[in-house]
Design a protein around this motif. Structure first.
Motif, PDB file in Angstrom:
ATOM      1  N   CYS A  50      25.697  87.186 -34.084  1.00 26.03           N
ATOM      2  CA  CYS A  50      25.802  85.982 -35.170  1.00 26.03           C
ATOM      3  C   CYS A  50      24.823  85.082 -34.715  1.00 26.03           C
ATOM      4  O   CYS A  50      24.789  83.832 -35.263  1.00 26.03           O
ATOM      5  N   GLY A  51      23.648  85.240 -33.533  1.00 25.78           N
ATOM      6  CA  GLY A  51      22.577  84.345 -33.613  1.00 25.78           C
ATOM      7  C   GLY A  51      23.038  83.444 -32.482  1.00 25.78           C
ATOM      8  O   GLY A  51      22.175  82.566 -32.051  1.00 25.78           O
ATOM      9  N   THR A  52      24.158  83.769 -31.683  1.00 27.70           N
ATOM     10  CA  THR A  52      24.552  82.884 -30.305  1.00 27.70           C
ATOM     11  C   THR A  52      23.619  83.412 -29.299  1.00 27.70           C
ATOM     12  O   THR A  52      23.457  84.476 -28.997  1.00 27.70           O
ATOM     13  N   THR A  53      23.133  82.367 -28.449  1.00 22.97           N
ATOM     14  CA  THR A  53      22.315  82.745 -27.299  1.00 22.97           C
ATOM     15  C   THR A  53      23.036  82.509 -26.161  1.00 22.97           C
ATOM     16  O   THR A  53      22.622  82.935 -24.999  1.00 22.97           O
ATOM     17  N   GLY A  54      23.923  81.572 -26.164  1.00 27.40           N
ATOM     18  CA  GLY A  54      24.941  81.456 -24.679  1.00 27.40           C
ATOM     19  C   GLY A  54      25.997  82.248 -24.444  1.00 27.40           C
ATOM     20  O   GLY A  54      26.611  82.760 -25.416  1.00 27.40           O
ATOM     21  N   TYR A  55      26.129  82.441 -23.131  1.00 23.38           N
ATOM     22  CA  TYR A  55      27.114  83.337 -22.785  1.00 23.38           C
ATOM     23  C   TYR A  55      28.282  82.779 -23.126  1.00 23.38           C
ATOM     24  O   TYR A  55      29.395  83.489 -23.491  1.00 23.38           O
ATOM     25  N   GLU A  56      28.682  81.219 -23.014  1.00 26.67           N
ATOM     26  CA  GLU A  56      29.863  80.737 -23.015  1.00 26.67           C
ATOM     27  C   GLU A  56      30.264  80.748 -24.541  1.00 26.67           C
ATOM     28  O   GLU A  56      31.473  81.022 -25.015  1.00 26.67           O
ATOM     29  N   GLU A  57      29.249  80.606 -25.380  1.00 24.38           N
ATOM     30  CA  GLU A  57      29.295  80.620 -26.895  1.00 24.38           C
ATOM     31  C   GLU A  57      29.949  81.910 -27.381  1.00 24.38           C
ATOM     32  O   GLU A  57      30.760  82.169 -28.140  1.00 24.38           O
TER      33      GLU A  57
END
Length: 79
Positions: A50-57
């Protein structure tokens, strides 16, 4: 040393190496608010795709997509 072979970079010096990572991703407009794909019913996506780069997100998206997939599965099996 290979950088010095390029025009204008004869005296280049690497101070600190770095890296860049590019990932393919699904256009966010092709997902519903539940993170289900608009083109394939029952396919939910989360995280890097989905284009997410952060672990939490990415983790939060996984929870949302998983909960919505479970809800969809339960409601379709009770029909």
């Amino acid at each position: 040393e290979i950088l010095r072979t390029m025009a204008g970079m004869g005296a280049v010096e690497i101070v600190r190496p770095g890296y860049d990572v590019e990932y393919d991703y699904v256009n966010p407009q092709s997902l519903t608010h539940t993170l289900e794909t608009k083109s394939i019913q029952g396919l939910y996506l989360a995280g890097q795709i989905c284009g997410t780069t952060g672990y939490e997100e990415a983790a939060a998206q996984g929870i949302v997509a998983g909960a919505n997939a479970a809800k969809s599965s339960l409601s379709s099996s009770s029909s």
